[in-house]
Design a protein around this motif. Structure first.
Motif, PDB file in Angstrom:
ATOM      1  N   MET A  89      -9.246  70.238   8.404  1.00  0.00           N
ATOM      2  CA  MET A  89      -9.541  68.962   8.695  1.00  0.00           C
ATOM      3  C   MET A  89     -10.023  68.204   7.452  1.00  0.00           C
ATOM      4  N   PRO A  90     -10.175  66.905   7.373  1.00  0.00           N
ATOM      5  CA  PRO A  90     -10.624  66.202   6.385  1.00  0.00           C
ATOM      6  C   PRO A  90     -12.394  66.482   6.267  1.00  0.00           C
ATOM      7  N   GLU A  91     -12.696  67.008   5.039  1.00  0.00           N
ATOM      8  CA  GLU A  91     -14.323  67.299   5.016  1.00  0.00           C
ATOM      9  C   GLU A  91     -14.788  66.200   4.193  1.00  0.00           C
ATOM     10  N   LEU A  92     -16.131  66.552   4.047  1.00  0.00           N
ATOM     11  CA  LEU A  92     -16.881  65.454   3.126  1.00  0.00           C
ATOM     12  C   LEU A  92     -16.365  64.764   2.029  1.00  0.00           C
ATOM     13  N   PRO A  93     -15.684  65.624   1.028  1.00  0.00           N
ATOM     14  CA  PRO A  93     -15.192  65.206  -0.005  1.00  0.00           C
ATOM     15  C   PRO A  93     -14.120  64.217   0.374  1.00  0.00           C
ATOM     16  N   GLU A  94     -13.114  64.474   1.180  1.00  0.00           N
ATOM     17  CA  GLU A  94     -11.947  63.975   1.636  1.00  0.00           C
ATOM     18  C   GLU A  94     -12.302  62.368   2.252  1.00  0.00           C
ATOM     19  N   VAL A  95     -13.338  62.567   2.910  1.00  0.00           N
ATOM     20  CA  VAL A  95     -14.040  61.037   3.613  1.00  0.00           C
ATOM     21  C   VAL A  95     -14.473  60.480   2.594  1.00  0.00           C
ATOM     22  N   GLU A  96     -15.325  60.892   1.735  1.00  0.00           N
ATOM     23  CA  GLU A  96     -15.754  60.044   0.594  1.00  0.00           C
ATOM     24  C   GLU A  96     -14.581  59.452  -0.195  1.00  0.00           C
ATOM     25  N   THR A  97     -13.676  60.261  -0.649  1.00  0.00           N
ATOM     26  CA  THR A  97     -12.526  59.551  -1.220  1.00  0.00           C
ATOM     27  C   THR A  97     -11.714  58.496  -0.659  1.00  0.00           C
ATOM     28  N   THR A  98     -11.683  58.810   0.422  1.00  0.00           N
ATOM     29  CA  THR A  98     -11.061  57.564   1.476  1.00  0.00           C
ATOM     30  C   THR A  98     -11.950  56.308   1.302  1.00  0.00           C
ATOM     31  N   CYS A  99     -13.436  56.411   1.586  1.00  0.00           N
ATOM     32  CA  CYS A  99     -14.317  55.535   1.598  1.00  0.00           C
ATOM     33  C   CYS A  99     -14.337  54.830   0.193  1.00  0.00           C
ATOM     34  N   ARG A 100     -14.268  55.640  -0.855  1.00  0.00           N
ATOM     35  CA  ARG A 100     -14.000  54.863  -2.202  1.00  0.00           C
ATOM     36  C   ARG A 100     -12.773  54.266  -2.562  1.00  0.00           C
ATOM     37  N   GLY A 101     -11.738  54.819  -1.890  1.00  0.00           N
ATOM     38  CA  GLY A 101     -10.435  54.173  -2.007  1.00  0.00           C
ATOM     39  C   GLY A 101     -10.323  53.075  -1.272  1.00  0.00           C
ATOM     40  N   ILE A 102     -10.712  52.904   0.104  1.00  0.00           N
ATOM     41  CA  ILE A 102     -10.140  51.727   0.747  1.00  0.00           C
ATOM     42  C   ILE A 102     -11.511  50.440   0.536  1.00  0.00           C
ATOM     43  N   ALA A 103     -12.711  50.675   0.200  1.00  0.00           N
ATOM     44  CA  ALA A 103     -13.942  49.880  -0.064  1.00  0.00           C
ATOM     45  C   ALA A 103     -13.410  48.533  -0.688  1.00  0.00           C
ATOM     46  N   PRO A 104     -12.623  48.958  -2.174  1.00  0.00           N
ATOM     47  CA  PRO A 104     -12.098  47.466  -3.090  1.00  0.00           C
ATOM     48  C   PRO A 104     -11.255  46.657  -2.081  1.00  0.00           C
ATOM     49  N   TYR A 105     -10.345  47.318  -1.310  1.00  0.00           N
ATOM     50  CA  TYR A 105      -9.439  46.378  -0.381  1.00  0.00           C
ATOM     51  C   TYR A 105      -9.918  45.830   1.012  1.00  0.00           C
ATOM     52  N   VAL A 106     -11.159  46.519   1.179  1.00  0.00           N
ATOM     53  CA  VAL A 106     -11.472  46.015   2.806  1.00  0.00           C
ATOM     54  C   VAL A 106     -12.526  45.287   2.727  1.00  0.00           C
ATOM     55  N   GLN A 107     -13.488  45.692   1.676  1.00  0.00           N
ATOM     56  CA  GLN A 107     -14.977  44.926   1.641  1.00  0.00           C
ATOM     57  C   GLN A 107     -14.647  43.170   1.479  1.00  0.00           C
ATOM     58  N   GLY A 108     -15.275  42.386   2.129  1.00  0.00           N
ATOM     59  CA  GLY A 108     -15.092  40.954   1.986  1.00  0.00           C
ATOM     60  C   GLY A 108     -14.036  40.318   2.801  1.00  0.00           C
ATOM     61  N   GLN A 109     -13.203  41.273   3.499  1.00  0.00           N
ATOM     62  CA  GLN A 109     -12.010  40.622   4.156  1.00  0.00           C
ATOM     63  C   GLN A 109     -12.626  40.274   5.720  1.00  0.00           C
ATOM     64  N   THR A 110     -11.807  39.286   5.977  1.00  0.00           N
ATOM     65  CA  THR A 110     -11.869  38.980   7.460  1.00  0.00           C
ATOM     66  C   THR A 110     -10.959  39.507   8.338  1.00  0.00           C
ATOM     67  N   ILE A 111     -11.397  40.259   9.423  1.00  0.00           N
ATOM     68  CA  ILE A 111     -10.442  40.692  10.392  1.00  0.00           C
ATOM     69  C   ILE A 111      -9.815  39.612  11.360  1.00  0.00           C
ATOM     70  N   LYS A 112      -8.489  39.518  10.862  1.00  0.00           N
ATOM     71  CA  LYS A 112      -7.555  38.650  11.718  1.00  0.00           C
ATOM     72  C   LYS A 112      -7.256  39.177  13.002  1.00  0.00           C
ATOM     73  N   ALA A 113      -6.860  40.460  13.053  1.00  0.00           N
ATOM     74  CA  ALA A 113      -6.310  41.039  14.330  1.00  0.00           C
ATOM     75  C   ALA A 113      -6.314  42.283  14.316  1.00  0.00           C
ATOM     76  N   LEU A 114      -6.661  42.828  15.601  1.00  0.00           N
ATOM     77  CA  LEU A 114      -6.611  44.486  15.717  1.00  0.00           C
ATOM     78  C   LEU A 114      -5.681  44.965  16.502  1.00  0.00           C
ATOM     79  N   ILE A 115      -4.867  45.712  16.232  1.00  0.00           N
ATOM     80  CA  ILE A 115      -3.735  45.909  17.170  1.00  0.00           C
ATOM     81  C   ILE A 115      -4.081  47.835  17.388  1.00  0.00           C
ATOM     82  N   VAL A 116      -4.322  48.120  18.587  1.00  0.00           N
ATOM     83  CA  VAL A 116      -4.636  49.401  19.190  1.00  0.00           C
ATOM     84  C   VAL A 116      -3.333  49.908  20.110  1.00  0.00           C
TER      85      VAL A 116
END
Length: 271
Positions: A1-28
């Motif tokens: 399973m993804p462990e802390l380094p994988e989760v931290e890698t994901t966090c750092r990877g998505i942050a520049p693209y997600v922070q500051g964004q407005t959520i237009k919709a959520l599809i579940v």
């Protein structure tokens, strides 16, 4: 399973693209994950701005105007940032669609991940409030491990994998840190000295930092936000190497089951 380094890698990877964004919709598409996705989550978060993306233990936190979205990647989940929303696959369960039409997509084949919500202080969330310190923080030290271990008879590997003691030291990195520190995983925690715990705390820190630097460990279906695997697996010295020669002394590595987890060590280098 993804462990802390994988989760931290994901966090750092998505942050520049997600922070500051407005959520237009959520599809579940599939609400039945490890815990049900709140039925009214789309209504709550649509139109809200994401102020921060952070990590606590193996949880990803997206702070918005009125609360926090709490996510977990489960056993095999991944998050990807997509410039648009291509057709969803069978395991693409949740899409966050932003104002610029980019998408944060959760793929989770085994459905052990989570997408939850809290409008209270996130540190008091039931899943987070009793967690131990972050292993890369100043609050984690050999002295802390030493103090918590006195008059106890738990095996040291089980001890450092307890999220109430320290978060994020999963099975892979527990094996690697104990090897680096020269400590047998079966040693009882009350028997270890302060000096040994200082060496172990430093080994945990170095191993995790190196794994984060390498982009996380490629195991099973984990991929980071760009769909690229991590590369730390190439540097594992004991995990997955049972029966092979120790990289230090050449003696065959031994594998046992400890707390029902695969545990590999060198009988010569670890004491």
């Amino acid at each position: 399973m993804p462990e802390l380094p994988e989760v931290e890698t994901t966090c750092r990877g998505i942050a520049p693209y997600v922070q500051g964004q407005t959520i237009k919709a959520l599809i579940v598409r599939q609400p039945r994950l490890r815990w049900p996705v709140p039925a009214n989550l789309a209504e709550i978060i649509t139109g809200q701005r994401i102020h921060q993306v952070s990590r606590r233990a193996k949880y990803l936190l997206m702070t918005v105007d009125t609360g926090t979205i709490v996510m977990h990647l489960g056993m095999s989940g991944s998050l990807r940032v997509l410039t648009s929303a291509p057709d969803a696959g069978a395991h693409d369960h949740v899409d966050f669609i932003f104002g610029d039409n980019s998408v944060l997509r959760l793929n989770d084949p085994r459905r052990f991940g989570a997408v939850l919500w809290t409008d209270a202080q996130v540190s008091e969330h039931a899943l987070l409030k009793d967690l131990g310190p972050e292993p890369l923080s100043d609050s984690f030290s050999g002295k802390l491990l030493y103090d918590l271990s006195r008059k106890r008879k738990t095996p040291v590997k089980t001890f450092i994998m307890d999220s109430h003691v320290v978060v994020g030291v999963g099975n892979i990195y527990a094996n690697e840190a104990l090897f680096s520190a020269g400590i047998l995983p079966t040693r009882l925690i009350g028997e270890l000295s302060l000096t040994e715990y200082q060496a172990l705390a430093e080994a945990i820190r170095v191993i995790l930092l190196n794994a984060i630097k390498q982009g996380g460990t490629t195991l099973r279906n984990f991929v980071n936000e760009a769909g690229k695997p991590g590369y730390f697996k190439q540097e594992l010295q004991v995990y997955g190497r049972a029966g092979l020669a120790c990289v230090h002394c050449g003696v065959a590595l031994v594998e046992i089951r400890l707390s029902n987890r695969s545990t590999v060590f060198c009988p010569h280098c670890q004491h």
